[in-house]
Structure formats: C-alpha cells, structure tokens
Design a protein around this motif. Structure first.
Motif, PDB file in Angstrom:
ATOM      1  N   MET A 135      27.353  44.468   0.080  1.00 54.83           N
ATOM      2  CA  MET A 135      26.722  45.627  -0.556  1.00 54.83           C
ATOM      3  C   MET A 135      27.660  46.822  -0.719  1.00 54.83           C
ATOM      4  SD  MET A 135      24.128  47.137  -1.885  1.00 54.83           S
ATOM      5  CE  MET A 135      22.604  46.254  -1.565  1.00 54.83           C
ATOM      6  N   LEU A 136      28.359  47.207   0.337  1.00 50.73           N
ATOM      7  CA  LEU A 136      29.175  48.427   0.286  1.00 50.73           C
ATOM      8  C   LEU A 136      30.579  48.190  -0.252  1.00 50.73           C
ATOM      9  CD1 LEU A 136      28.184  50.174   3.641  1.00 50.73           C
ATOM     10  CD2 LEU A 136      27.268  50.526   1.352  1.00 50.73           C
ATOM     11  N   ASP A 137      31.052  46.967  -0.053  1.00 46.95           N
ATOM     12  CA  ASP A 137      32.438  46.687  -0.427  1.00 46.95           C
ATOM     13  C   ASP A 137      32.520  45.258  -0.941  1.00 46.95           C
ATOM     14  OD1 ASP A 137      35.138  46.376  -0.671  1.00 46.95           O
ATOM     15  OD2 ASP A 137      35.604  46.597   1.460  1.00 46.95           O
ATOM     16  N   TYR A 138      32.429  45.110  -2.248  1.00 44.91           N
ATOM     17  CA  TYR A 138      32.450  43.772  -2.841  1.00 44.91           C
ATOM     18  C   TYR A 138      33.876  43.232  -2.846  1.00 44.91           C
ATOM     19  CZ  TYR A 138      32.008  39.926  -6.142  1.00 44.91           C
ATOM     20  OH  TYR A 138      32.060  38.692  -6.739  1.00 44.91           O
ATOM     21  N   LYS A 139      34.099  42.223  -2.069  1.00 49.03           N
ATOM     22  CA  LYS A 139      35.378  41.510  -1.997  1.00 49.03           C
ATOM     23  C   LYS A 139      36.595  42.452  -1.957  1.00 49.03           C
ATOM     24  CE  LYS A 139      33.654  37.254  -4.192  1.00 49.03           C
ATOM     25  NZ  LYS A 139      33.091  36.724  -2.945  1.00 49.03           N
ATOM     26  N   GLY A 140      36.481  43.488  -1.136  1.00 53.47           N
ATOM     27  CA  GLY A 140      37.634  44.365  -0.902  1.00 53.47           C
ATOM     28  C   GLY A 140      37.921  45.370  -2.007  1.00 53.47           C
ATOM     29  N   CYS A 141      37.004  45.519  -2.970  1.00 53.51           N
ATOM     30  CA  CYS A 141      37.279  46.476  -4.045  1.00 53.51           C
ATOM     31  C   CYS A 141      36.755  47.873  -3.705  1.00 53.51           C
ATOM     32  CB  CYS A 141      36.736  45.993  -5.379  1.00 53.51           C
ATOM     33  SG  CYS A 141      34.966  46.115  -5.533  1.00 53.51           S
ATOM     34  N   GLY A 142      36.111  48.006  -2.559  1.00 52.04           N
ATOM     35  CA  GLY A 142      35.709  49.336  -2.087  1.00 52.04           C
ATOM     36  C   GLY A 142      34.466  49.895  -2.742  1.00 52.04           C
ATOM     37  N   MET A 143      33.766  49.076  -3.482  1.00 47.90           N
ATOM     38  CA  MET A 143      32.488  49.540  -4.049  1.00 47.90           C
ATOM     39  C   MET A 143      31.504  48.373  -4.189  1.00 47.90           C
ATOM     40  SD  MET A 143      33.745  50.346  -7.927  1.00 47.90           S
ATOM     41  CE  MET A 143      35.129  49.445  -8.584  1.00 47.90           C
ATOM     42  N   SER A 144      30.275  48.762  -4.451  1.00 50.22           N
ATOM     43  CA  SER A 144      29.223  47.763  -4.622  1.00 50.22           C
ATOM     44  C   SER A 144      29.254  47.237  -6.060  1.00 50.22           C
ATOM     45  CB  SER A 144      27.872  48.424  -4.346  1.00 50.22           C
ATOM     46  OG  SER A 144      26.836  47.678  -4.929  1.00 50.22           O
ATOM     47  N   VAL A 145      28.733  46.041  -6.256  1.00 51.95           N
ATOM     48  CA  VAL A 145      28.617  45.491  -7.619  1.00 51.95           C
ATOM     49  C   VAL A 145      27.779  46.431  -8.483  1.00 51.95           C
ATOM     50  CG1 VAL A 145      27.737  43.558  -8.997  1.00 51.95           C
ATOM     51  CG2 VAL A 145      28.906  43.106  -6.834  1.00 51.95           C
ATOM     52  N   MET A 146      26.858  47.145  -7.838  1.00 53.46           N
ATOM     53  CA  MET A 146      26.000  48.092  -8.555  1.00 53.46           C
ATOM     54  C   MET A 146      26.779  49.265  -9.134  1.00 53.46           C
ATOM     55  SD  MET A 146      22.497  48.928  -6.591  1.00 53.46           S
ATOM     56  CE  MET A 146      22.535  47.780  -5.235  1.00 53.46           C
ATOM     57  N   GLU A 147      27.953  49.520  -8.563  1.00 53.79           N
ATOM     58  CA  GLU A 147      28.708  50.717  -8.931  1.00 53.79           C
ATOM     59  C   GLU A 147      29.871  50.452  -9.884  1.00 53.79           C
ATOM     60  OE1 GLU A 147      28.615  53.267  -4.887  1.00 53.79           O
ATOM     61  OE2 GLU A 147      29.485  51.271  -4.670  1.00 53.79           O
ATOM     62  N   MET A 148      30.153  49.200 -10.131  1.00 54.52           N
ATOM     63  CA  MET A 148      31.383  48.928 -10.898  1.00 54.52           C
ATOM     64  C   MET A 148      31.132  48.804 -12.403  1.00 54.52           C
ATOM     65  SD  MET A 148      32.179  44.920  -9.982  1.00 54.52           S
ATOM     66  CE  MET A 148      32.388  45.220  -8.236  1.00 54.52           C
ATOM     67  N   SER A 149      32.143  49.059 -13.174  1.00 54.46           N
ATOM     68  CA  SER A 149      32.036  48.963 -14.626  1.00 54.46           C
ATOM     69  C   SER A 149      31.740  47.531 -15.050  1.00 54.46           C
ATOM     70  CB  SER A 149      33.353  49.406 -15.276  1.00 54.46           C
ATOM     71  OG  SER A 149      33.371  48.993 -16.638  1.00 54.46           O
ATOM     72  N   HIS A 150      30.868  47.413 -16.019  1.00 55.06           N
ATOM     73  CA  HIS A 150      30.578  46.074 -16.552  1.00 55.06           C
ATOM     74  C   HIS A 150      31.747  45.568 -17.393  1.00 55.06           C
ATOM     75  CE1 HIS A 150      29.309  48.930 -19.581  1.00 55.06           C
ATOM     76  NE2 HIS A 150      29.263  47.982 -20.498  1.00 55.06           N
ATOM     77  N   ARG A 151      32.723  46.443 -17.668  1.00 59.06           N
ATOM     78  CA  ARG A 151      33.919  46.020 -18.404  1.00 59.06           C
ATOM     79  C   ARG A 151      35.079  45.696 -17.462  1.00 59.06           C
ATOM     80  NH1 ARG A 151      31.460  45.207 -23.115  1.00 59.06           N
ATOM     81  NH2 ARG A 151      30.226  46.987 -23.790  1.00 59.06           N
ATOM     82  N   SER A 152      34.838  45.801 -16.156  1.00 61.25           N
ATOM     83  CA  SER A 152      35.929  45.574 -15.200  1.00 61.25           C
ATOM     84  C   SER A 152      36.233  44.081 -15.065  1.00 61.25           C
ATOM     85  CB  SER A 152      35.565  46.156 -13.831  1.00 61.25           C
ATOM     86  OG  SER A 152      34.443  45.463 -13.302  1.00 61.25           O
TER      87      SER A 152
END
Ligand SMILES: *Cc1c(COP(=O)(O)O)cnc(C)c1O
Length: 360
Positions: free
Chosen positions: A26-43
């Motif tokens: 939830m808080l850190d998706y695979k070491g990227c430091g953010m949740s899937v909810m917070e990341m760009s859909h273009r990432s």
C-alpha cells in the motif's frame, strides 16, 4: 474483529491473500516509494501493471490474439448502452431476457434501435433460462445478447444459443472466471469486476477485433466508442488504476490456484454442498430450476417473509454476512464466488441446519 464469511452479491469477497499483498504494498509499491493509487497512469510502473494484468487474463481464459481486452469504467451498466452504440450497424439486435440484468440491457438497447426479445423467462419470475435450442435468431440481427449468469435469480446458461453466425454478446459479470469458457464462441464478453474479480470501478470488455468499428462513429461520444479505448490500449484517459492493479493480483492468485479448471471444480463442489442441503431441507427451498442453477449465486426462501428476516439477522450475528436476497425478489441469496472458501459454505449450511431445527 476477525473476518466474516461475506456472501454479498457485489461488491463481494476477495481472496484474503490478495488483500494482504495489497496491504503490504500500500505505502510503497515495489520500492518506488508510493502507492499504486498515487502513481501516474503513464508511468513505466503502471504500464507494467496493466500489461501484466492483461497477459495473465489472456492466459487464464485462453483469449485468442484477435480479441482485444479493454479495462473500462462505468460498470457493466454502461455496456448496456455501449454495445448497441457500437455494434448495431443495421439498428437491429436480438435479446434473450432471463432476468433483471438482461431485461435492463434490452430496455437500454431500445434507445438505439430495434432490440427484439427473442425469448424470456419472465412468465415464471425468471426462475429458469429460456430454452436456447429452439431460439430462432433473426437474419438481420447485428448480434444476439444474453446475460450468462443472472445474479439476482441465480440461473446460469450451461449451453449457449446457436446464433447462426451472429456475434454472441454476453454479460458475465457474476460468473467471470468461475469456470473455463470457449472465448471464440463469443463476439463480446464483458462484466463489472466487483462480483467475482476485483473491486468496483473496473469493467472488463473482451471484444473480437472485427466488431470494433474501424472508423470513429459519428454522433457517438468519444468515451463511448470501443475504438477509442482499443486504440489507446485502455489508456485514452485515466483508467481505474488501483482497481486494475487488484484485478491483476487476483489473476495471479487464480493462476496459483490451478487456473479456471480448478476453480470450476471447487465452485461446483461448494455449490453442491448448498444445493444438497436445500434439496432435503423441510424449511428452505431453492428458487431456481435445478438444470439452470448458478454455481455463483444461490437464492433460497423459507416461504415466510418474517422467518426470512429472522434468518438474515441471526446469520449476521453468527458471522454470516449479507445473505439477504435482492430487494426485487426478497428471501435469501448466498453468493459463493471464487474467493469464498469452502469453509464459508460449510458454516452457512451448518447455520441453516441449526436454524431449521429451532424454527420448524
Ligand atoms: C451487478 C451486475 C450488473 C451491473 O453492474 P454495475 O457494475 O453495477 O453496472 C450487470 N449485470 C450483471 C449480471 C450483474 O450481476
């Protein structure tokens, strides 16, 4: 508080392993430091999530290359309109009405053209699936429509209609991934995922490529065109990112369970436990015709509305959640989707036995 056995028709139970995995990430998706909810859909990160989810779904269902998989929003209900908007080329289609959901789809299609009711089981309160062997599909129909598993009445098509070469469109919302299906027999397979696949907010559409209009359709909003979403690989606008991620985890879970053959076996065994009990019970009675019984949604009644209400209330106290029937039919309904463990059905049957002894 521990987890209950949740028999809700939808949103519904999800695999506990999936929820735990999502919680961990939830808080850190695979070491990227953010949740899937917070990341760009273009990432790149999200691209991998949606690409992997699609591939796993393709593997599970054996989806041929000439079918596209779309992750859309608006629930299954938006498809009631999108299907005629995109597929009614001559303005005519044939519908088989086997319950509330196919009836809604049929009514919606009438906004766009001549949607004909080929057969209906309305005469017996949708307790069975109309005989599809005797159905005469119209020569000018652009497609034939069914709801494969009617969630409210608890019926399932075990045989598909002969559509005389017309594309078969099927709403599989409540039986999605419950058993293997032969994708090639369908033109469009679609469903809201909140019944058997994931969280509310995602609708998956599996559509044969040649049914996607080649040109933009005049007069049809951009978001309502399959072409828009197919061309953009479901990323025309912001997709329901977190929901797609959870669906992806569920696909991995299903693979680990042995795939759809294994799920079918387990689902049939769970359903059998409940139906066997109902068939010998002196208090409870299943409402769907035996040959057409769903292995996902099991509606039943005592025949006495007060006793039904008492059952629902006492079940809840015993950790058996959401067994109240749909408001349109009353009684009870146990939805026993993929993620409902066998122990849940055993607990329900044990509770029904106890209730029968106390109330008969
Ligand atoms: C729940 C359900 C729907 C409606 O789904 P929404 O996502 O709420 O629009 C349609 N068809 C079937 C078979 C369903 O079970």
């Amino acid at each position: 508080m521990g987890r209950v056995f949740n028999f809700s028709a939808g949103p519904a139970v999800l695999p506990e392993e999936v929820l735990r995995e999502a919680a961990e990430e939830m808080l850190d998706y695979k070491g990227c430091g953010m949740s899937v909810m917070e990341m760009s859909h273009r990432s790149k990160m999200f691209d991998e999530i949606i690409t992997t989810a699609e591939q796993d779904l393709r593997d599970l269902m054996g989806i041929p290359d000439n079918y596209r998989v779309l992750f859309l929003q608006g629930g299954a209900s938006t498809q009631f309109a999108m299907i005629p908007m995109n597929l009614m080329k001559t303005g005519k289609a044939d519908y088989i009405v086997s319950g509330s959901w196919s009836k809604k789809a049929w009514k919606e299609a009438q906004i766009f053209g001549e949607a004909r009711c080929l057969a209906s089981s309305d005469d017996e309160n949708f307790s069975y699936v109309p005989d599809v062997k005797t159905i005469e599909v119209n020569d000018d129909a652009d497609y034939v429509y069914i709801c494969q598993n009617e969630t409210i009445y608890g019926t399932l098509y075990r045989e598909l209609p002969d559509t005389k070469g017309k594309p078969l469109v099927a709403d599989v919302s409540s039986c999605f991934l419950s058993e293997p299906i032969d994708v090639e027999r369908y033109g469009v397979i679609y469903g809201g995922v909140q019944k058997n696949v994931g969280p509310a907010g995602v609708c998956i559409v599996i559509i044969r490529e040649d049914l996607i209009p080649e040109e933009k359709l005049p007069g049809v909003p951009t978001m309502m065109q399959y072409k828009t979403h197919a061309d953009a690989k479901s990323l025309y606008n912001t997709p329901p990112c977190y929901g797609i991620y959870i669906c992806g985890l569920v696909f991995k879970w299903l693979k680990a369970q042995g795939g759809l053959e294994a799920m079918k076996k387990r689902n049939e065994e769970k359903a059998q436990l409940l139906y066997d009990f109902l068939d010998q019970s002196k208090l409870f009675k299943g409402t769907a015709r035996k040959e057409d019984r769903s292995i996902m949604n099991v509606p039943f009644v005592t025949g006495n509305a007060d006793l039904d209400a008492k059952f629902v209330a006492e079940a809840k106290e015993a950790g058996i959640e959401s067994v109240k029937g749909h408001r349109s039919v009353g009684g009870m309904r146990a939805s026993i989707y993929n993620a409902m463990p066998r122990e849940g059905v055993e607990a329900l049957v044990a509770f029904m036995e106890k209730f029968e002894k106390e109330n008969l």
